[in-house]
Design a protein around this motif. Structure first.
Motif, PDB file in Angstrom:
ATOM      1  N   TYR A   5     -48.681   8.861  21.006  1.00  0.00           N
ATOM      2  CA  TYR A   5     -47.762   9.853  21.538  1.00  0.00           C
ATOM      3  C   TYR A   5     -48.487  10.625  22.640  1.00  0.00           C
ATOM      4  CZ  TYR A   5     -44.215   9.524  17.804  1.00  0.00           C
ATOM      5  OH  TYR A   5     -43.214   9.097  16.953  1.00  0.00           O
TER       6      TYR A   5
ATOM      7  N   ALA B 232     -55.500  14.794  15.649  1.00  0.00           N
ATOM      8  CA  ALA B 232     -55.542  16.109  16.304  1.00  0.00           C
ATOM      9  C   ALA B 232     -55.323  16.009  17.803  1.00  0.00           C
ATOM     10  CB  ALA B 232     -56.871  16.795  16.002  1.00  0.00           C
TER      11      ALA B 232
ATOM     12  N   ARG C 200     -47.483  22.946  25.520  1.00  0.00           N
ATOM     13  CA  ARG C 200     -46.374  23.748  25.015  1.00  0.00           C
ATOM     14  C   ARG C 200     -45.055  22.961  24.939  1.00  0.00           C
ATOM     15  NH1 ARG C 200     -47.686  29.021  24.674  1.00  0.00           N
ATOM     16  NH2 ARG C 200     -45.526  29.731  24.789  1.00  0.00           N
ATOM     17  N   LYS C 201     -45.184  21.636  24.802  1.00  0.00           N
ATOM     18  CA  LYS C 201     -44.002  20.797  24.672  1.00  0.00           C
ATOM     19  C   LYS C 201     -44.095  19.967  23.401  1.00  0.00           C
ATOM     20  CE  LYS C 201     -41.980  21.543  28.718  1.00  0.00           C
ATOM     21  NZ  LYS C 201     -40.583  22.019  28.858  1.00  0.00           N
ATOM     22  N   GLU C 202     -42.996  19.265  23.079  1.00  0.00           N
ATOM     23  CA  GLU C 202     -43.002  18.418  21.901  1.00  0.00           C
ATOM     24  C   GLU C 202     -43.704  17.098  22.191  1.00  0.00           C
ATOM     25  OE1 GLU C 202     -40.573  18.813  23.963  1.00  0.00           O
ATOM     26  OE2 GLU C 202     -39.321  17.026  24.100  1.00  0.00           O
ATOM     27  N   PRO C 203     -44.265  16.447  21.167  1.00  0.00           N
ATOM     28  CA  PRO C 203     -44.840  15.115  21.373  1.00  0.00           C
ATOM     29  C   PRO C 203     -43.747  14.108  21.714  1.00  0.00           C
ATOM     30  CG  PRO C 203     -45.566  16.066  19.282  1.00  0.00           C
ATOM     31  CD  PRO C 203     -44.437  16.909  19.786  1.00  0.00           C
TER      32      PRO C 203
ATOM     33  N   GLN D  26     -48.398  14.513  24.431  1.00  0.00           N
ATOM     34  CA  GLN D  26     -47.873  15.863  24.302  1.00  0.00           C
ATOM     35  C   GLN D  26     -48.346  16.697  25.483  1.00  0.00           C
ATOM     36  OE1 GLN D  26     -48.986  18.155  20.775  1.00  0.00           O
ATOM     37  NE2 GLN D  26     -47.130  19.392  20.932  1.00  0.00           N
TER      38      GLN D  26
END
Lengths: 111, 114
Positions: free
Chosen positions: A36, A103, A41-44, A38
């Motif tokens: 993924y 992480a 400050r955004k979604e994955p 990311q």
């Protein structure tokens, strides 16, 4: 030992460089693997699934080594827009619904 | 195509106040639904997941709870927020079938506790 471990980063690379992200997982029964991306400050967002035979999508190549319980992501000809955090994700343990997120490794691509 | 909606985008709440975050999915039936929390600079922590209406599994003990009153609706609640509840809350969905399928995330709710 963490269930999913990634390079701590951050990686700072110039535009056009090739970057490799590494990830190891502890549960040998894991069946599904993903990378993924990311942004800050955004979604994955799903970048790509990782298959046993390895797979490629444009400048991105993912590899899986089940024997070593190791996943990699290679980005060729990196762009400024590739700057983000890359998350290794492992799941699919038989009968289970848990997906474990690493992480993440932060990538900075500079002009 | 499938879409996931999560609101509000940002929330500032005092310690001890209640919380309700809502997530809805469109364009699919019987999805698996998930709530995650991401503390600043940290990885995603799975809080709850649901494989069907009224079926909730909790991953970590905490003062949060989740409910799934409808097939495509997932709600995260708390009766009394703690300072440690601050973070980025993400709802996600995947198609039915265990964790072999990738998850797709909503835009998230940034929660600050004062």
């Amino acid at each position: 030992r963490k269930e999913v471990e990634q390079d701590p980063g951050p990686f700072n690379v110039p535009e056009g460089a090739t970057v490799a992200f590494n990830c190891t997982y502890s549960n040998s029964a894991s069946q599904s693997f993903f990378w993924y991306r990311q942004d800050c400050r955004k979604e994955p967002k799903l970048l790509m699934s990782v298959y046993s035979s390895g797979n490629e999508d444009g400048r991105f190549t993912a590899q899986l080594n089940r024997a070593s319980q190791y996943i990699s992501l290679l980005i060729r000809d990196s762009k400024l827009s590739d700057s983000a955090t890359y998350l290794c994700v492992v799941g699919g343990v038989t009968g289970g619904f848990k997906t474990i997120f690493g992480a993440g490794t932060r990538l900075f691509v500079k002009a | 195509s499938q879409t996931i909606h999560q609101w509000p985008a940002t929330l500032v709440q005092p310690v001890g106040s209640p919380l309700s975050l809502e997530c809805t999915v469109e364009g699919t039936s019987n999805p698996n639904l998930y709530w995650y929390r991401q503390a600043a600079g940290r990885g995603l922590q799975l809080l709850f997941y649901s494989v069907g209406i009224g079926q909730i599994s909790s991953e970590v003990p905490q003062n949060l709870s989740a409910s799934r009153p409808q097939d495509r609706q997932f709600i995260l609640s708390s009766k009394k927020l703690l300072l440690s509840d601050s973070g980025f809350y993400l709802c996600a969905w995947s198609v039915t079938g265990g964790s072999n399928q990738p998850q797709h995330f909503g835009d998230g709710t940034r929660l600050s506790i004062l």
